[in-house]
Design an enzyme around this catalytic site. Structure first.
Site, PDB file in Angstrom:
ATOM      1  N   VAL A 154      40.612 -28.807   6.976  1.00  0.00           N
ATOM      2  CA  VAL A 154      41.769 -27.948   7.230  1.00  0.00           C
ATOM      3  C   VAL A 154      42.105 -28.104   8.703  1.00  0.00           C
ATOM      4  CG1 VAL A 154      41.349 -26.266   5.391  1.00  0.00           C
ATOM      5  CG2 VAL A 154      40.255 -25.950   7.619  1.00  0.00           C
ATOM      6  N   SER A 155      43.300 -27.706   9.086  1.00  0.00           N
ATOM      7  CA  SER A 155      43.760 -27.960  10.449  1.00  0.00           C
ATOM      8  C   SER A 155      43.262 -26.937  11.465  1.00  0.00           C
ATOM      9  CB  SER A 155      45.293 -28.004  10.488  1.00  0.00           C
ATOM     10  OG  SER A 155      45.779 -29.071   9.688  1.00  0.00           O
ATOM     11  N   THR A 156      43.043 -25.680  11.041  1.00  0.00           N
ATOM     12  CA  THR A 156      42.668 -24.628  11.992  1.00  0.00           C
ATOM     13  C   THR A 156      41.494 -23.817  11.464  1.00  0.00           C
ATOM     14  OG1 THR A 156      44.124 -22.926  11.054  1.00  0.00           O
ATOM     15  CG2 THR A 156      45.098 -24.429  12.667  1.00  0.00           C
ATOM     16  N   GLN A 161      42.153 -21.260   8.513  1.00  0.00           N
ATOM     17  CA  GLN A 161      42.438 -21.714   7.152  1.00  0.00           C
ATOM     18  C   GLN A 161      41.162 -21.719   6.305  1.00  0.00           C
ATOM     19  OE1 GLN A 161      44.695 -25.312   8.628  1.00  0.00           O
ATOM     20  NE2 GLN A 161      45.989 -24.802   6.884  1.00  0.00           N
TER      21      GLN A 161
END
Length: 243
Positions: free
Chosen positions: A51-53, A56
């Protein structure tokens, strides 16, 4: 009665029993492995969750991968970065061996940068490693480049570009209304200067990371992510180029 012959037969029987017991033991110990009949070898499914962050949720991906994979690597980092800037992807690639299969829930877990995604796929396929995609238009097992894989990666990059544009438009609209949105950047000017100095001395981003400490906020005392360092240095270089 031939004692020598009987001993030889008994020894052969013992070897056969041991051989079959060993095979049963292997099957019992490695339930997540698959036997490839064409190659006559065991093939491990190795998962990648991304996931990007930090905010999330990764549970949905783990629910899909954990039951079928021998090992699952997890990272919370932007999919636009290179493989060298993504520690979990790099670790997964190093862990995989010929005949294994890298498993992701969707293609964009591999990355949302078309060029970098293609580089990763080419590297895996050249090493005899397959890719298994569970969902999306590229769902299935892949042993080589294909139009559908390229298209899936291109669409993933396009979605990322669309998300970035909408985020920037939203922030710009908020500024016009007198509101400032977005999170306070983790990489302060002091950290950027320190990171740039270490890079100039030949350190890679992964080697730079342990030397940086966040001074304030919820993440005080922690290291900035590899993605945050990479993005800050990229912006630093762009600003130097415009100066």
């Amino acid at each position: 009665m031939n004692l020598n012959r009987d001993l030889v037969q008994l020894g052969s029987l013992h070897v056969e029993l041991f051989r079959y017991s060993f095979i049963n033991l292997v099957v019992f110990r490695l339930p997540t492995d698959t036997f490839d009949e064409r190659k006559g070898m065991w093939m491990a499914l190795v998962g990648l969750v991304r996931v990007s962050t930090d905010k999330q949720n990764v549970q949905r991906q783990h629910d899909a991968l954990d039951p079928i994979c021998l090992k699952v690597f997890e990272e919370k980092i932007s999919g636009k970065l290179t493989a060298e800037e993504r520690p979990a992807l790099t670790a997964a690639i190093e862990y995989l061996r010929e005949g294994d299969m890298l498993c992701v829930q969707e293609v964009d877990r591999l990355g949302r940068n078309l060029l970098e995604g293609l580089i990763v796929l080419n590297d895996l396929f050249e090493r005899g490693i397959s890719v298994k995609v569970l969902e999306g238009i590229a769902a299935g097992e892949h042993k080589e480049r294909s139009l559908i894989l390229d298209l899936a990666l291109a669409l993933a990059e396009d979605r990322r570009r669309d998300i970035v544009k909408k985020t920037k438009d939203g922030l710009e609209a908020a500024r016009k209304r007198g509101r400032v949105g977005g999170r306070k950047p983790v990489m302060t000017d002091a950290l950027v200067v320190q990171a740039a100095a270490l890079r100039d001395r030949g350190f890679t981003i992964r080697q730079i990371q342990p030397h940086l400490r966040i001074a304030e906020g919820a993440n005080k005392g922690k290291n900035p992510s590899v993605g945050a360092i990479s993005q800050a240095l990229r912006q630093h270089d762009e600003e130097k180029g415009r100066a």
